[in-house]
Design a protein around this motif. Structure first.
Motif, PDB file in Angstrom:
ATOM      1  N   SER A  98     -18.111  10.057  -9.526  1.00  0.00           N
ATOM      2  CA  SER A  98     -19.504  10.299  -9.941  1.00  0.00           C
ATOM      3  C   SER A  98     -19.901   9.364 -11.081  1.00  0.00           C
ATOM      4  CB  SER A  98     -19.673  11.750 -10.400  1.00  0.00           C
ATOM      5  OG  SER A  98     -19.349  12.647  -9.363  1.00  0.00           O
ATOM      6  N   PRO A 127     -22.990  15.240  -1.632  1.00  0.00           N
ATOM      7  CA  PRO A 127     -24.057  15.593  -2.576  1.00  0.00           C
ATOM      8  C   PRO A 127     -24.003  14.873  -3.922  1.00  0.00           C
ATOM      9  CG  PRO A 127     -23.303  17.550  -1.428  1.00  0.00           C
ATOM     10  CD  PRO A 127     -22.400  16.427  -0.995  1.00  0.00           C
ATOM     11  N   THR A 128     -22.823  14.724  -4.501  1.00  0.00           N
ATOM     12  CA  THR A 128     -22.775  14.160  -5.853  1.00  0.00           C
ATOM     13  C   THR A 128     -23.418  12.780  -5.909  1.00  0.00           C
ATOM     14  OG1 THR A 128     -21.301  14.263  -7.786  1.00  0.00           O
ATOM     15  CG2 THR A 128     -20.576  12.851  -5.972  1.00  0.00           C
ATOM     16  N   TYR A 131     -27.114  13.316  -6.236  1.00  0.00           N
ATOM     17  CA  TYR A 131     -27.514  13.801  -7.560  1.00  0.00           C
ATOM     18  C   TYR A 131     -27.482  12.662  -8.584  1.00  0.00           C
ATOM     19  CZ  TYR A 131     -25.826  18.231  -5.404  1.00  0.00           C
ATOM     20  OH  TYR A 131     -25.563  19.286  -4.571  1.00  0.00           O
ATOM     21  N   ILE A 132     -26.407  11.897  -8.533  1.00  0.00           N
ATOM     22  CA  ILE A 132     -26.266  10.807  -9.501  1.00  0.00           C
ATOM     23  C   ILE A 132     -27.316   9.727  -9.220  1.00  0.00           C
ATOM     24  CG2 ILE A 132     -24.743   8.978 -10.345  1.00  0.00           C
ATOM     25  CD1 ILE A 132     -23.721  11.639 -11.292  1.00  0.00           C
ATOM     26  N   TYR A 170     -18.519  12.125   4.743  1.00  0.00           N
ATOM     27  CA  TYR A 170     -17.470  13.090   4.385  1.00  0.00           C
ATOM     28  C   TYR A 170     -17.408  14.259   5.359  1.00  0.00           C
ATOM     29  CZ  TYR A 170     -20.752  16.672   2.804  1.00  0.00           C
ATOM     30  OH  TYR A 170     -21.722  17.639   2.767  1.00  0.00           O
TER      31      TYR A 170
ATOM     32  N   PRO B 248     -25.295  14.501 -13.470  1.00  0.00           N
ATOM     33  CA  PRO B 248     -25.266  15.720 -12.675  1.00  0.00           C
ATOM     34  C   PRO B 248     -24.398  15.518 -11.431  1.00  0.00           C
ATOM     35  CG  PRO B 248     -27.302  14.535 -12.256  1.00  0.00           C
ATOM     36  CD  PRO B 248     -26.492  13.687 -13.203  1.00  0.00           C
ATOM     37  N   GLY B 249     -23.133  15.807 -11.551  1.00  0.00           N
ATOM     38  CA  GLY B 249     -22.220  15.645 -10.411  1.00  0.00           C
ATOM     39  C   GLY B 249     -22.101  16.926  -9.610  1.00  0.00           C
ATOM     40  N   TRP B 250     -21.286  16.883  -8.594  1.00  0.00           N
ATOM     41  CA  TRP B 250     -21.165  18.093  -7.765  1.00  0.00           C
ATOM     42  C   TRP B 250     -20.514  19.235  -8.526  1.00  0.00           C
ATOM     43  CZ3 TRP B 250     -16.691  20.068  -4.861  1.00  0.00           C
ATOM     44  CH2 TRP B 250     -15.499  19.384  -5.124  1.00  0.00           C
ATOM     45  N   HIS B 253     -23.011  21.554 -10.400  1.00  0.00           N
ATOM     46  CA  HIS B 253     -23.945  22.294  -9.555  1.00  0.00           C
ATOM     47  C   HIS B 253     -23.658  23.793  -9.592  1.00  0.00           C
ATOM     48  CE1 HIS B 253     -26.384  23.238  -6.026  1.00  0.00           C
ATOM     49  NE2 HIS B 253     -26.891  22.021  -6.111  1.00  0.00           N
ATOM     50  N   PHE B 257     -19.684  24.076  -3.760  1.00  0.00           N
ATOM     51  CA  PHE B 257     -19.218  23.924  -2.381  1.00  0.00           C
ATOM     52  C   PHE B 257     -20.320  24.204  -1.358  1.00  0.00           C
ATOM     53  CE2 PHE B 257     -15.417  24.305  -4.895  1.00  0.00           C
ATOM     54  CZ  PHE B 257     -14.666  23.259  -4.390  1.00  0.00           C
ATOM     55  N   GLY B 258     -21.545  24.394  -1.888  1.00  0.00           N
ATOM     56  CA  GLY B 258     -22.672  24.570  -0.981  1.00  0.00           C
ATOM     57  C   GLY B 258     -23.090  23.255  -0.349  1.00  0.00           C
ATOM     58  N   MET B 259     -22.648  22.143  -0.940  1.00  0.00           N
ATOM     59  CA  MET B 259     -22.962  20.806  -0.431  1.00  0.00           C
ATOM     60  C   MET B 259     -24.470  20.656  -0.210  1.00  0.00           C
ATOM     61  SD  MET B 259     -20.009  19.251  -0.280  1.00  0.00           S
ATOM     62  CE  MET B 259     -18.484  19.999  -0.910  1.00  0.00           C
ATOM     63  N   ARG B 260     -25.221  21.177  -1.162  1.00  0.00           N
ATOM     64  CA  ARG B 260     -26.680  21.099  -1.052  1.00  0.00           C
ATOM     65  C   ARG B 260     -27.187  19.750  -1.504  1.00  0.00           C
ATOM     66  NH1 ARG B 260     -28.239  26.277  -4.484  1.00  0.00           N
ATOM     67  NH2 ARG B 260     -30.071  24.968  -4.830  1.00  0.00           N
ATOM     68  N   PHE B 263     -30.348  19.312  -6.294  1.00  0.00           N
ATOM     69  CA  PHE B 263     -29.507  19.635  -7.446  1.00  0.00           C
ATOM     70  C   PHE B 263     -30.051  20.844  -8.195  1.00  0.00           C
ATOM     71  CE2 PHE B 263     -28.160  19.348 -11.868  1.00  0.00           C
ATOM     72  CZ  PHE B 263     -26.789  19.369 -11.667  1.00  0.00           C
ATOM     73  N   VAL B 274     -18.783  17.057 -14.426  1.00  0.00           N
ATOM     74  CA  VAL B 274     -19.399  16.016 -13.591  1.00  0.00           C
ATOM     75  C   VAL B 274     -18.684  15.983 -12.235  1.00  0.00           C
ATOM     76  CG1 VAL B 274     -20.111  13.606 -13.432  1.00  0.00           C
ATOM     77  CG2 VAL B 274     -19.939  14.697 -15.673  1.00  0.00           C
TER      78      VAL B 274
END
Lengths: 394, 394
Positions: A98, A127-128, A131-132, A170, B248-250, B253, B257-260, B263, B274
């Motif tokens: 990240s 996702p990360t 977000y980044i 992924y 703002p890393g995974w 959040h 693990f929701g992999m949304r 963010f 992070v």
């Protein structure tokens, strides 16, 4: 013996990477989660013990020079380089993926120059990265636009500063067209940033050959560096002078021990370093990379495709039709080193699979994910995994 | 026996922390560089071996839950909390100090709100803090103004967004007035960010008590976490909802693990996380923190002042007047846990000191730096260091 089991025996017998399995600590579990956390290379524990007891415990501060701690980020970067098709001097190891995505994206926007204020990001990304990317856009005055990788060429324009793409998705295991997309991004005058987390160590990447400017990746999947081991940043030699990091730490400085109040970036990829490197994790990774001695990524790729092909064959042979749906592309050119199967109750199914000694993972909402790590997974493992899957689904 | 040597014996005899030395791996060297890299706590090697061999090697991916890997950043943060005067739930461990400085400064500017676009930074700061402050200013549209800590109150104004200060100066060992400066910054409506690298584990910090909003620190000096061990970020409970991280890393959040794709920040200090935490280094740090069991920071501070006082006495007794000049303040309220002596040829002098078994370090251009870590440095060590210094300078 079933027909697939016989095939597995024959395939294992001619597997030129079969001996590599002995270099890992494994048990009787079929471990198909190396795309999440690679197995422990047998050389690592002894090396870590030396780092802790002798290098830290006895030499203490002297180890920064005497044990090569200080130069570890670039030395280990050079060890990763051939695995991703990079000449030396372009990769530094350190920080999380990240954090490296932030370095790469802000660096890419600054590299792209004035008038370019749009950042494209893979809409299906881990996702990360998204977000980044949003954070990088916010801090560089760009707008962020999510685009499916296949639609990137049509979305490029005069305003495009940078494009963040995943080499392998992924979730689905889809392999994206790095050469083609990079060429399109470059032709539009923008900078391509590739996330190699799910490809490095599993298939040829060809960073230098395909003209990639910036790339990042983790080291704990196919590179077996250990839980949360440091990530890496690739900065193409030709753009290193223009790489302007958002994280200019004392380790990025041309004269780190000069303790100068003015910042002057180190030459080369070194400017991708930030703070004090995390030595224990970094040197565990360095040891783990020794399993690559004498192995080519091409051989790994050939076996990876054979493993995933064979898994699909076994699933077709054992699992009743319609019970699972493969979401990973069948075409070799579009497949990474994993197979993702959509299935009802995937979360429960994976729990039961794990109880029966087949370890993959579950990705919400409905995907069973199986990673195939050619250095330690064999064809008999694959046959057993498909067989147990069929039993579990029965 | 010389008078200082006799005094040392008496002081060691009544040292209530003397037993702690046995919890570290030490030899006959006088190690006065624990303010750069803390010595190895004896409990660490066995713990690291377990993390590598069993948690990674045998449990593999299961360890994220079963071995508590996933919650390590906040669990270890809570272990550090009492050492810096923080209630639980406000500290997360991870990333380097430099990366945490970026999180804290960008977060501070966003917290300060509209119309505040000036960032003040300690003009005498450890360089990385200044470089990162410049980057934070650039990415948030602020101007950066270096100010000597003592001049901060006069420099504050309606435009001040945030102020980055060091609790103890890395070079001179000067302890800055955290309560007074924090109060002044808050009174001006700005956000104070403290760097605790050279104070945490050496003296009381009192983050909660003094109303600090954001703080960062490393763990490899007085906290003995190992080379490049992960740093930490403190976010005061009252401002956590307004902490808007540039990373703002995974792991930041609410539903990792929701992999949304959208963010949504986790509640509390967790949003300071992070990416995937660096488990080997982090769990080595967790083990290292066990040496603090039964130790109060107040006891450490009392011994630290006694050690540095005694070192100055011994230097005065042994070293010819004028040969060195102490640049660390004599007043207890202004002194950290180190003594910095200015001296001609400091670089050469330190080399010779190290050859004679007294390990401190050199900071350009002319400073001999000696760190006193009360958990494992005794008064006889201090006397020997001053005596060998006098011999070296003779």
């Amino acid at each position: 013996m079933s027909e697939p089991a016989e095939r597995a025996q024959k395939l294992d017998a001619v597997d030129e990477l079969a001996d590599k399995r002995a270099e890992f600590v494994l048990d009787d579990v079929v471990y198909l989660d190396g795309n999440s956390l690679g197995a422990l290379p047998a050389v690592v524990p002894g090396r870590v013990e030396d780092v802790v007891r002798r290098q830290w415990g006895e030499l203490r501060i002297r180890s920064w020079e005497e044990s090569g701690w200080w130069t570890a980020p670039e030395r280990i970067g050079d060890r990763i380089a051939p695995l991703v098709g990079a000449a030396p001097g372009q990769i530094v190891v350190g920080d999380s993926t990240s954090v490296n995505v932030l370095k790469a994206l802000v660096g890419a926007v600054r590299m792209a120059g004035e008038g370019r204020d749009e950042l494209l990001v893979d809409a299906t990304t881990f996702p990360t990265d998204g977000y980044i990317a949003e954070s990088a856009a916010r801090m560089t005055g760009c707008t962020l636009r999510p685009v499916a990788p296949a639609d990137v060429p049509g979305a490029l324009g005069d305003r495009t500063a940078a494009v963040l793409l995943n080499h392998v998705d992924y979730r689905t295991g889809r392999l994206h067209d790095l050469p083609g997309l990079t060429a399109a991004v470059r032709a539009a005058g923008a900078v391509a940033v590739w996330d190699l987390c799910h490809s490095a160590g599993a298939l040829p990447v060809g960073l230098d050959e395909h003209g990639v400017d910036l790339a990042v990746g983790c080291t704990y999947k196919y590179l077996n560096g250990g839980p949360g081991s440091p990530a890496y940043l690739y900065v193409r030699r030709e753009v290193q002078d223009r790489f302007d990091s958002p994280l200019p730490g004392w380790n990025s400085h041309v004269e780190p021990f000069g303790m100068r109040s003015d910042f002057e970036a180190a030459p080369g990829a070194l400017r991708g370093r930030v703070g004090t490197p995390d030595i224990l994790s970094m040197l565990a990774l360095e040891a783990a990379l020794e399993v690559w001695d004498g192995v080519t990524v091409e051989a790994v790729r050939a076996k990876s495709l054979a493993l995933t092909d064979f898994f699909l064959e076994c699933v077709a042979a054992y699992v009743p039709e319609g019970r699972v749906e493969c979401v990973t592309p069948v075409a070799h050119g579009e497949r990474g080193s994993q197979i993702a199967l959509r299935c009802d109750d995937a979360g429960d199914v994976m729990k039961r699979l794990i109880d029966r000694g087949v370890v993959g993972d579950f990705r919400a909402p409905d995907v069973l994910r199986f990673g195939f790590t050619p250095l330690y997974v064999g064809f008999a493992d694959v046959e057993r995994a498909a067989r147990v899957l069929a039993q579990t689904l029965a």
